[in-house]
Enzyme design. Structure first.
Site, PDB file in Angstrom:
ATOM      1  N   ASP A  42       0.868  -1.180   0.000  1.00 25.56           N
ATOM      2  CA  ASP A  42       0.000   0.000   0.000  1.00 25.56           C
ATOM      3  C   ASP A  42       0.902   1.227   0.000  1.00 25.56           C
ATOM      4  OD1 ASP A  42      -2.468   1.505   0.291  1.00 25.56           O
ATOM      5  OD2 ASP A  42      -1.813   1.932   2.326  1.00 25.56           O
ATOM      6  N   SER A  43       0.304   2.383  -0.254  1.00 25.76           N
ATOM      7  CA  SER A  43       1.072   3.621  -0.169  1.00 25.76           C
ATOM      8  C   SER A  43       1.511   3.880   1.272  1.00 25.76           C
ATOM      9  CB  SER A  43       0.217   4.788  -0.667  1.00 25.76           C
ATOM     10  OG  SER A  43      -0.993   4.836   0.058  1.00 25.76           O
ATOM     11  N   TYR A  74      -0.421   8.611  -2.275  1.00 23.44           N
ATOM     12  CA  TYR A  74      -0.381   8.391  -3.722  1.00 23.44           C
ATOM     13  C   TYR A  74      -1.564   9.088  -4.406  1.00 23.44           C
ATOM     14  CZ  TYR A  74       3.058   4.488  -3.428  1.00 23.44           C
ATOM     15  OH  TYR A  74       4.170   3.692  -3.246  1.00 23.44           O
ATOM     16  N   GLY A  75      -2.626   9.259  -3.648  1.00 24.22           N
ATOM     17  CA  GLY A  75      -3.901   9.697  -4.228  1.00 24.22           C
ATOM     18  C   GLY A  75      -3.884  11.065  -4.863  1.00 24.22           C
ATOM     19  N   CYS A 105      -3.569  -0.973  -2.220  1.00 25.46           N
ATOM     20  CA  CYS A 105      -3.825   0.452  -2.428  1.00 25.46           C
ATOM     21  C   CYS A 105      -4.807   0.633  -3.591  1.00 25.46           C
ATOM     22  CB  CYS A 105      -2.502   1.146  -2.741  1.00 25.46           C
ATOM     23  SG  CYS A 105      -2.666   2.903  -3.019  1.00 25.46           S
ATOM     24  N   ASN A 106      -5.918   1.287  -3.320  1.00 20.18           N
ATOM     25  CA  ASN A 106      -6.915   1.519  -4.379  1.00 20.18           C
ATOM     26  C   ASN A 106      -6.334   2.372  -5.492  1.00 20.18           C
ATOM     27  OD1 ASN A 106     -10.110   0.960  -3.369  1.00 20.18           O
ATOM     28  ND2 ASN A 106      -8.526   0.914  -1.800  1.00 20.18           N
ATOM     29  N   THR A 107      -5.524   3.359  -5.116  1.00 19.01           N
ATOM     30  CA  THR A 107      -4.957   4.257  -6.114  1.00 19.01           C
ATOM     31  C   THR A 107      -4.020   3.487  -7.048  1.00 19.01           C
ATOM     32  OG1 THR A 107      -5.112   6.044  -4.494  1.00 19.01           O
ATOM     33  CG2 THR A 107      -3.701   6.428  -6.402  1.00 19.01           C
ATOM     34  N   GLU A 184      -6.106   9.036   9.615  1.00 19.71           N
ATOM     35  CA  GLU A 184      -4.767   8.820  10.197  1.00 19.71           C
ATOM     36  C   GLU A 184      -4.598   9.569  11.513  1.00 19.71           C
ATOM     37  OE1 GLU A 184      -1.431   8.821   7.611  1.00 19.71           O
ATOM     38  OE2 GLU A 184      -2.392   7.380   6.269  1.00 19.71           O
ATOM     39  N   CYS A 216     -11.236   3.270  -1.048  1.00 21.12           N
ATOM     40  CA  CYS A 216      -9.968   3.744  -0.482  1.00 21.12           C
ATOM     41  C   CYS A 216      -9.692   2.930   0.771  1.00 21.12           C
ATOM     42  CB  CYS A 216     -10.068   5.232  -0.149  1.00 21.12           C
ATOM     43  SG  CYS A 216      -8.610   5.881   0.685  1.00 21.12           S
ATOM     44  N   THR A 217      -8.422   2.639   0.976  1.00 23.30           N
ATOM     45  CA  THR A 217      -8.035   1.788   2.109  1.00 23.30           C
ATOM     46  C   THR A 217      -8.492   2.318   3.465  1.00 23.30           C
ATOM     47  OG1 THR A 217      -5.942   2.991   1.997  1.00 23.30           O
ATOM     48  CG2 THR A 217      -5.985   0.771   1.041  1.00 23.30           C
ATOM     49  N   HIS A 218      -8.547   3.636   3.607  1.00 28.05           N
ATOM     50  CA  HIS A 218      -8.824   4.219   4.922  1.00 28.05           C
ATOM     51  C   HIS A 218     -10.300   4.245   5.297  1.00 28.05           C
ATOM     52  CE1 HIS A 218      -4.776   5.590   4.171  1.00 28.05           C
ATOM     53  NE2 HIS A 218      -4.711   6.225   5.325  1.00 28.05           N
TER      54      HIS A 218
END
Ligand code: DGL
Length: 297
Positions: A42-43, A74-75, A105-107, A184, A216-218
């Site tokens: 992931d980023s 990365y987004g 990572c989705n991006t 975060e 998105c991961t978050h």
């Protein structure tokens, strides 16, 4: 857990992401491949939501996680940079001898998956196709909202993946750049986070979506807020859970699942100092993130 080095020795037979695999390595004893770890990158920290889902469904597997914490997010970056960073992450994990690569990572999945697959000799799983599949399954009306980073939304990858499965779907997208830093910071259920979520979702809500895909991961950490803001009629689908299910099915189809009992191990690598990753990472996955090793870039 020590990384297992050496050339991967798996051969692909089609893919959970619907693209087939690029596994081209020489035949070898299947037992060697089964015992290898699964690579996840992931980023940064967010991919731990995907790892958490993977560990839940594949508790006996070993995982090596790489978070490119020095270079996130990365987004907000250009496609060229996202592809380059994603390929470097891939090379690191391949050198560890992973038997399958998960692009958490989705991006990266949205922008760089084709490029990663082209250069990778093990099966590669992204998050876009599984997430799109889960959203299509969940939606009755075909009105689907998709949220993600700027690069993910701009790529149109989720829109294309959903339309492939349901050509008449009405898809409403929204980039939500503030949500990553909020998560975060641990702002997942306070007033500031709720206002940001309400702001971003206003237009999607007005469109009458019946399903919201968290691209998105978050975002899985904000599920409670999404539910509160959108109300009980809108289903929340996250690509982390769907990806874990797809990876599990793919491992079984490729006969690559680890044999024997016992729990697998997870090891973590980062490109910045590990302290923040360990501290914030606990929020994402719990106390399993005990330490991380910094690698040079
Ligand atoms: N991991 C990224 C994603 O899922 C979010 C954080 C970033 O922008 O790097 O798209």
């Amino acid at each position: 857990m020590a990384g297992r080095s050496g050339a991967p020795d798996v051969r692909g037979k089609g893919g959970a992401n619907g693209r087939g695999t690029r596994a081209r390595a020489a035949p070898a004893r299947a037992t060697d491949a089964r015992a290898r770890p699964i690579g996840v990158f992931d980023s940064g920290i967010g991919g731990l939501t995907v790892l958490k889902a993977l560990v839940a469904i594949l508790p006996g597997e070993d995982f090596i996680y790489l978070g490119d914490t020095a270079r996130l997010p990365y987004g907000t970056k250009s496609n060229e940079i996202i592809v380059r960073y994603s390929r470097e992450n891939t090379e690191f994990l391949l050198a560890k001898g992973v038997k399958l690569l998960v692009v958490a990572c989705n991006t990266s999945s949205a922008v760089a998956l084709d490029e990663i697959e082209r250069h990778t000799m093990v099966p590669v799983a992204g998050v876009i196709e599984p997430g799109a599949g889960a959203a299509v399954k969940a939606s009755r009306s075909g009105k689907i909202g998709v949220i993600g980073t700027e690069a993910t939304i701009a790529s149109g990858a989720y829109t294309r993946a959903i339309q492939r499965l349901r050509p008449r779907a009405e898809i409403y997208t929204r980039a939500c750049p503030l949500l990553v830093p909020l998560v975060e910071e641990g702002f997942v259920d306070n007033e500031i986070a709720e206002r940001a979520v309400a702001y971003y979702l206003e237009s999607l809500k007005a469109s009458g979506i019946d399903t919201l895909l968290l691209g998105c991961t978050h975002y899985p950490l904000l599920t409670g807020l999404f539910e509160r803001v959108l109300g009980p009629r809108v289903k929340i689908v996250d690509s982390a859970t769907a990806t874990a299910a797809a990876v599990s099915a793919r491992l079984a189809a490729l006969k690559l699942g680890r044999r024997g009992g016992g729990r697998g191990a997870q090891s973590f690598f980062v490109t910045e100092t590990p302290e923040r990753f360990v501290r914030v990472g606990r929020r994402f996955i719990g106390p399993r993130v005990e330490s991380a090793v910094r690698i040079e870039r």
